[in-house]
Design a protein around this motif. Structure first.
Motif, PDB file in Angstrom:
ATOM      1  N   TYR A 136      -8.405   6.298   0.505  1.00 58.24           N
ATOM      2  CA  TYR A 136      -8.676   5.178   1.419  1.00 58.24           C
ATOM      3  C   TYR A 136      -9.213   5.695   2.750  1.00 58.24           C
ATOM      4  O   TYR A 136     -10.179   5.157   3.302  1.00 58.24           O
ATOM      5  N   LYS A 137      -8.604   6.760   3.250  1.00 60.56           N
ATOM      6  CA  LYS A 137      -9.054   7.349   4.513  1.00 60.56           C
ATOM      7  C   LYS A 137     -10.504   7.817   4.415  1.00 60.56           C
ATOM      8  O   LYS A 137     -11.310   7.588   5.330  1.00 60.56           O
TER       9      LYS A 137
ATOM     10  N   PHE B 281       0.832  -1.204   0.000  1.00 64.09           N
ATOM     11  CA  PHE B 281       0.000   0.000   0.000  1.00 64.09           C
ATOM     12  C   PHE B 281       0.868   1.256   0.000  1.00 64.09           C
ATOM     13  O   PHE B 281       0.583   2.215  -0.731  1.00 64.09           O
TER      14      PHE B 281
ATOM     15  N   VAL C 126      -8.662  -3.480  -0.195  1.00 61.13           N
ATOM     16  CA  VAL C 126      -8.964  -2.463  -1.215  1.00 61.13           C
ATOM     17  C   VAL C 126      -8.062  -2.656  -2.437  1.00 61.13           C
ATOM     18  O   VAL C 126      -8.528  -2.613  -3.581  1.00 61.13           O
TER      19      VAL C 126
ATOM     20  N   TRP D 182     -10.978   4.274  -9.434  1.00 62.80           N
ATOM     21  CA  TRP D 182     -11.200   4.409  -7.991  1.00 62.80           C
ATOM     22  C   TRP D 182     -12.659   4.662  -7.610  1.00 62.80           C
ATOM     23  O   TRP D 182     -13.181   3.994  -6.693  1.00 62.80           O
TER      24      TRP D 182
ATOM     25  N   GLU E 182      -6.312  -2.006   4.086  1.00 64.23           N
ATOM     26  CA  GLU E 182      -5.781  -1.478   2.829  1.00 64.23           C
ATOM     27  C   GLU E 182      -5.595  -2.602   1.812  1.00 64.23           C
ATOM     28  O   GLU E 182      -5.856  -2.425   0.618  1.00 64.23           O
TER      29      GLU E 182
ATOM     30  N   ALA F 215     -14.593   2.160  -4.944  1.00 63.28           N
ATOM     31  CA  ALA F 215     -15.166   2.605  -3.669  1.00 63.28           C
ATOM     32  C   ALA F 215     -16.657   2.303  -3.615  1.00 63.28           C
ATOM     33  O   ALA F 215     -17.177   1.839  -2.588  1.00 63.28           O
TER      34      ALA F 215
END
Length: 553
Positions: free
Chosen positions: A230-231, A210, A250, A281, A247, A285
């Motif tokens: 990611y956060k 990551f 993902v 992305w 992570e 998500a």
């Protein structure tokens, strides 16, 4: 790639490059951790002309996510079109130098340190420390601040006796003329740069995949920062108690969606193209959030720590991304069967990346309305649960059975209120929310074997208050009589725990009967979720001795 090039650089040139934004610390470097004492020894070595090791820089026009600030000073961006020298080795030394020379404040997690408070002892002997981390008992004119020594005005130096002024000039010249050794690696790829960093990292902590991908995919023009994305995703998932999705899950989802062969090993992830990741992305998500909502609403798994494997997010996110909708009809039955087969069969306890690649091909079949064939068996019989149900929250098999309990939304024995399940209390295996229906102390006193005391057949999910204050070590016949008085719907309440008020030996304190009947209840629930195949009838070779990926990390 050009060959590494040895170089030397003066103190003023090195500090100037940092101030101009030409030298940067990449995000994959760890935080500044050196103590002031260690920094003072470094400065002392420089003043004395000792070697302090070689800096290694990666010179490139690639734009990475960098640590923008050193101490309290916000550094500028690299001038457009210029090369950036990223620090691969020496960031602790470089940060120590810059912070102390500029007199900056360095912010730690719980305090700040003033790097202006370094002093030069003008009366120190050559074998004594010349640079001090604080003033100590010394006063003017014996000492001078390091920052003042380098940048002080003539008027300040005039306040020192002549012999000290000579020392000030000598030490100032030593610092300004010091030649720093460096090796510059030009035009290397990010993969080569991070590999070099990993090999020379003295802490012995290799970069995570990551961390590498965060560095590799950063793009300021497109406002893309994988760490920040990611956060933001985790902050969204935290509102629905799914913030423990790691992570790695993902990245595996991204790789499964982007690679033609649906692979997600480390090398596959590292070979992904920057722009491909940036472009996909939003879809990734969204697919992960759809998978999580499906787990919560359809399987009624309220929190992420109950998931037998967080990697289950990957094939379900794949389903949502490819199909564009949630499973219904036969697809619902097939995906449910898949979920419980993976969970009960210890599917991702080893070889997870290979198996994820295999499993998304099964998901492809489900999307087409076809039932996949499996090469591992699942035993849903009461006897198997009896033999393999020893309780450990790290086991995927046990988590699967806890998910069965959570599906029924367990109610409080005391007042039929809903028992709250949260990630906070699931952090601990000895959580008071895991209640032994026949209390451990009671069964131990009766001489029951430990493996049958601490067994999923004896576990219910209750609230902490109930466990501590109302039940304690009492026999079930005793504490259940109390609840009969306070809870008019106790029989209905117990059904949410897969227990019946009658026929389970509760009022006779008959643990053997209770144990066997509870195994039968779990078995019935599993049979509702599994579509039996020939392999299940032919084989019961499963050991059910699985651990989750969290235990393996």
């Amino acid at each position: 790639m050009n060959l590494p090039e040895p170089q030397s650089q003066t103190f003023s040139s090195l500090m100037g490059d940092i101030e101009k934004g030409n030298i940067k610390i990449p995000q994959f470097q760890r935080n500044f951790v050196w103590s002031k004492e260690k920094s003072s020894k470094l400065l002392d070595s420089i003043v004395k002309g000792y070697p302090i090791g070689t800096f290694i820089f990666w010179k490139t026009k690639e734009e990475l996510r960098t640590i923008r600030n050193i101490g309290s000073l916000k550094l500028p961006d690299t001038p457009r079109g210029d090369y950036t020298s990223y620090v691969l080795d020496g960031q602790q030394r470089l940060t120590s130098l810059f912070a102390s020379i500029k007199g900056l404040k360095v912010f730690r997690e719980d305090h700040e340190e003033d790097y202006a408070e370094f002093y030069v002892d003008l009366e120190a002997e050559p074998d004594e420390p010349i640079v001090l981390m604080d003033q100590g008992d010394h006063e003017h004119p014996r000492i001078i601040k390091l920052h003042d020594l380098l940048y002080g005005k003539v008027k300040l130096f005039g306040t020192y006796p002549e012999e000290h002024q000579d020392k000030i000039q000598i030490y100032k010249d030593c610092l300004n003329a010091y030649q720093f050794s460096s090796i510059v690696i030009k035009e290397a790829t990010i993969d080569v740069a991070t590999e070099i960093f990993t090999r020379i990292n003295v802490s012995g902590m290799p970069l995570s995949v990551f961390e590498i991908m965060v560095a590799k995919t950063f793009d300021s023009a497109k406002n893309f920062d994988l760490a920040e994305k990611y956060k933001e995703l985790i902050e969204e998932l935290e509102t629905i108690n799914y913030e423990t999705i790691p992570e790695s899950t993902v990245l595996q989802t991204i790789s499964i969606l982007l690679t033609r062969t649906r692979e997600c090993k480390k090398r596959d992830i590292l070979n992904l193209k920057k722009n491909d990741i940036i472009n996909i992305w939003p879809e990734v998500a969204d697919a992960i959030k759809c998978a999580v909502e499906y787990f919560r609403n359809t399987y009624r798994i309220p929190v992420s720590r109950l998931l037998p494997y967080t990697a289950l997010v990957v094939p379900f996110a794949y389903y949502f991304h490819k199909s564009g909708d949630k499973p219904t009809g036969e697809s619902h039955r097939y995906m449910q069967d898949f979920f419980w087969r993976v969970s009960l069969g210890g599917r991702y306890s080893q070889g997870m990346e290979n198996r994820l690649a295999q499993d998304v091909r099964k998901v492809d079949k489900i999307i087409k309305g076809k039932q996949p064939k499996y090469d591992w068996s699942v035993d849903t019989t009461p006897d198997f649960i009896n033999e393999n149900g020893w309780f450990s929250v790290g086991r995927s098999y046990i988590k699967a059975l806890l998910c069965i309990l959570a599906y029924h939304e367990p109610k409080s024995f005391l007042d039929n209120g809903t028992v709250r399940i949260s990630n906070d209390w699931l952090k601990q295996a000895n959580s008071k929310n895991y209640h032994h229906f026949f209390p451990k102390a009671y069964l131990q006193k009766a001489g029951e074997d430990e493996i049958f005391i601490n067994h999923i057949a004896n576990i219910t999910i209750v609230d902490d208050f109930l466990n501590k204050r109302e039940i304690k070590a009492q026999a079930p016949s005793k504490y259940m009589k109390k609840f009969l008085r306070t809870n008019k719907e106790l029989e209905k309440c117990l059904s949410t725990h897969l227990i019946k008020l009658n026929g389970f030996g509760i009022f006779d304190d008959d643990y053997d009967t209770f144990f066997l009947e509870r195994c039968k209840m779990f078995s019935r629930e599993l049979k509702k979720r599994i579509i039996a195949q020939d392999i299940d009838r032919k084989s019961s070779a499963l050991t059910a001795d699985q651990t989750t990926e969290a235990e393996m990390e």
